[in-house]
Design a protein around this motif. Structure first.
Motif, PDB file in Angstrom:
ATOM      1  N   UNK A  57      14.619  -7.925  -9.139  1.00 45.47           N
ATOM      2  CA  UNK A  57      15.769  -7.648  -8.270  1.00 45.47           C
ATOM      3  C   UNK A  57      15.524  -8.210  -6.880  1.00 45.47           C
ATOM      4  N   UNK A  58      16.590  -8.700  -6.282  1.00 45.96           N
ATOM      5  CA  UNK A  58      16.509  -9.192  -4.913  1.00 45.96           C
ATOM      6  C   UNK A  58      17.407  -8.325  -4.050  1.00 45.96           C
ATOM      7  N   UNK A  59      17.188  -8.381  -2.771  1.00 45.87           N
ATOM      8  CA  UNK A  59      18.006  -7.601  -1.859  1.00 45.87           C
ATOM      9  C   UNK A  59      17.636  -7.911  -0.427  1.00 45.87           C
ATOM     10  N   UNK A  60      18.439  -7.404   0.460  1.00 42.30           N
ATOM     11  CA  UNK A  60      18.228  -7.618   1.874  1.00 42.30           C
ATOM     12  C   UNK A  60      17.253  -6.620   2.472  1.00 42.30           C
ATOM     13  N   UNK A  61      16.941  -6.836   3.724  1.00 37.30           N
ATOM     14  CA  UNK A  61      15.955  -6.007   4.416  1.00 37.30           C
ATOM     15  C   UNK A  61      16.374  -4.540   4.515  1.00 37.30           C
ATOM     16  N   UNK A  62      17.654  -4.275   4.640  1.00 36.22           N
ATOM     17  CA  UNK A  62      18.120  -2.899   4.803  1.00 36.22           C
ATOM     18  C   UNK A  62      18.456  -2.233   3.472  1.00 36.22           C
ATOM     19  N   UNK A  63      18.105  -2.859   2.363  1.00 39.18           N
ATOM     20  CA  UNK A  63      18.387  -2.288   1.050  1.00 39.18           C
ATOM     21  C   UNK A  63      17.112  -1.688   0.481  1.00 39.18           C
ATOM     22  N   UNK A  76      10.986  22.637 -12.069  1.00 39.11           N
ATOM     23  CA  UNK A  76       9.620  22.474 -11.551  1.00 39.11           C
ATOM     24  C   UNK A  76       9.696  22.524 -10.047  1.00 39.11           C
ATOM     25  N   UNK A  77       8.881  23.408  -9.419  1.00 35.07           N
ATOM     26  CA  UNK A  77       8.956  23.529  -7.961  1.00 35.07           C
ATOM     27  C   UNK A  77       8.539  22.239  -7.268  1.00 35.07           C
ATOM     28  N   UNK A  78       9.247  21.891  -6.218  1.00 37.79           N
ATOM     29  CA  UNK A  78       8.984  20.654  -5.473  1.00 37.79           C
ATOM     30  C   UNK A  78       7.986  20.929  -4.358  1.00 37.79           C
ATOM     31  N   UNK A  79       6.730  21.161  -4.731  1.00 33.18           N
ATOM     32  CA  UNK A  79       5.706  21.455  -3.735  1.00 33.18           C
ATOM     33  C   UNK A  79       4.540  20.483  -3.866  1.00 33.18           C
ATOM     34  N   UNK A  80       4.806  19.279  -4.289  1.00 33.90           N
ATOM     35  CA  UNK A  80       3.764  18.278  -4.466  1.00 33.90           C
ATOM     36  C   UNK A  80       3.869  17.236  -3.362  1.00 33.90           C
ATOM     37  N   UNK A  81       2.893  16.334  -3.290  1.00 25.98           N
ATOM     38  CA  UNK A  81       3.014  15.246  -2.315  1.00 25.98           C
ATOM     39  C   UNK A  81       4.307  14.457  -2.548  1.00 25.98           C
ATOM     40  N   UNK A  82       4.813  13.884  -1.493  1.00 27.69           N
ATOM     41  CA  UNK A  82       6.060  13.132  -1.566  1.00 27.69           C
ATOM     42  C   UNK A  82       5.869  11.876  -2.396  1.00 27.69           C
ATOM     43  N   UNK A  83       6.786  11.576  -3.343  1.00 29.92           N
ATOM     44  CA  UNK A  83       6.685  10.324  -4.089  1.00 29.92           C
ATOM     45  C   UNK A  83       6.891   9.138  -3.157  1.00 29.92           C
ATOM     46  N   UNK A  84       6.495   7.983  -3.627  1.00 31.06           N
ATOM     47  CA  UNK A  84       6.619   6.783  -2.815  1.00 31.06           C
ATOM     48  C   UNK A  84       8.083   6.516  -2.525  1.00 31.06           C
ATOM     49  N   UNK A  85       8.406   6.415  -1.260  1.00 36.67           N
ATOM     50  CA  UNK A  85       9.776   6.141  -0.823  1.00 36.67           C
ATOM     51  C   UNK A  85       9.923   4.654  -0.585  1.00 36.67           C
ATOM     52  N   UNK A  86      11.026   4.110  -1.031  1.00 29.85           N
ATOM     53  CA  UNK A  86      11.276   2.686  -0.809  1.00 29.85           C
ATOM     54  C   UNK A  86      12.288   2.501   0.281  1.00 29.85           C
ATOM     55  N   UNK A 146      11.343  -2.739  -6.718  1.00 29.02           N
ATOM     56  CA  UNK A 146       9.965  -2.266  -6.839  1.00 29.02           C
ATOM     57  C   UNK A 146       9.345  -2.112  -5.450  1.00 29.02           C
ATOM     58  N   UNK A 147       8.849  -0.916  -5.113  1.00 31.19           N
ATOM     59  CA  UNK A 147       8.265  -0.743  -3.782  1.00 31.19           C
ATOM     60  C   UNK A 147       7.023  -1.602  -3.562  1.00 31.19           C
ATOM     61  N   UNK A 148       6.308  -1.925  -4.622  1.00 33.38           N
ATOM     62  CA  UNK A 148       5.097  -2.736  -4.482  1.00 33.38           C
ATOM     63  C   UNK A 148       5.439  -4.188  -4.177  1.00 33.38           C
ATOM     64  N   UNK A 149       6.625  -4.616  -4.535  1.00 34.66           N
ATOM     65  CA  UNK A 149       7.090  -5.956  -4.197  1.00 34.66           C
ATOM     66  C   UNK A 149       7.832  -5.948  -2.863  1.00 34.66           C
ATOM     67  N   UNK A 150       8.637  -4.941  -2.637  1.00 35.03           N
ATOM     68  CA  UNK A 150       9.547  -4.913  -1.488  1.00 35.03           C
ATOM     69  C   UNK A 150       8.879  -4.535  -0.173  1.00 35.03           C
ATOM     70  N   UNK A 151       7.863  -3.677  -0.223  1.00 35.77           N
ATOM     71  CA  UNK A 151       7.265  -3.179   1.018  1.00 35.77           C
ATOM     72  C   UNK A 151       6.187  -4.121   1.533  1.00 35.77           C
TER      73      UNK A 151
END
Length: 161
Positions: free
Chosen positions: A44-50, A151-161, A54-59
């Motif tokens: 997938x391609x996209x602009x800077x504000x999108x 499932x309670x949401x008390x874990x580390x934050x998932x990777x945000x893109x 894949x976070x490993x490609x985009x970040x």
């Protein structure tokens, strides 16, 4: 105070709501579309504000490191994930991050976002089976499992893109 919607209701219904209903097989030819696998997400391609893809490609490396640290990834695996991402090995970077966040080996590769979820759930269930009864507020959940229904949401934050 109420703010005015960014998109008028009739335009939203025509342009957006229909597409959502179509994608879930509720409109049009009633075909339900499957989720993208890792290779299609990587392409997938996209602009800077999108923020899709894949976070490993985009970040860039700095933002990836911050996101992995926020998710609770250990520094060794963060270094490995950043190096693999920089070399264009995005799925291997994801696997390194999984092991760093979950603190568990990954028995299989990650080829689909649901693989990450399934493996996270497997790790969590294995820990639950081995752990003594502990109040839910003291449990440490895998990042990809946190916040799922029931499932309670008390874990580390998932990777945000």
């Amino acid at each position: 105070p109420h703010s005015r919607p960014l998109v008028p209701a009739d335009k939203f219904d025509k342009e957006y709501a229909y597409n959502v209903r179509h994608n879930y097989g509720k409109e049009g030819n009633r075909k339900e579309y499957s989720a993208h696998n890792c290779l299609s997400i990587i392409r997938m391609t996209g602009g800077a504000a999108e923020y899709h893809g894949c976070p490993y490609k985009r970040m860039d490396e700095a933002n990836l490191r911050v996101a992995l640290a926020r998710a609770g990834c250990d520094s060794t695996r963060t270094d490995e994930a950043a190096a693999k991402a920089k070399a264009g090995h995005y799925q291997i970077a994801c696997a390194c991050a999984f092991e760093g966040v979950q603190k568990a080996p990954l028995d299989t590769g990650i080829n689909h976002p649901s693989d990450y979820y399934s493996e996270s759930k497997r790790v969590w269930e294995e820990r639950e089976a081995l752990a003594p009864a502990v109040g839910s507020e003291q449990r440490v959940l895998p990042a990809a499992v946190a916040g799922q229904e029931g499932i309670p949401a008390q874990a580390p934050t998932p990777i945000a893109v």
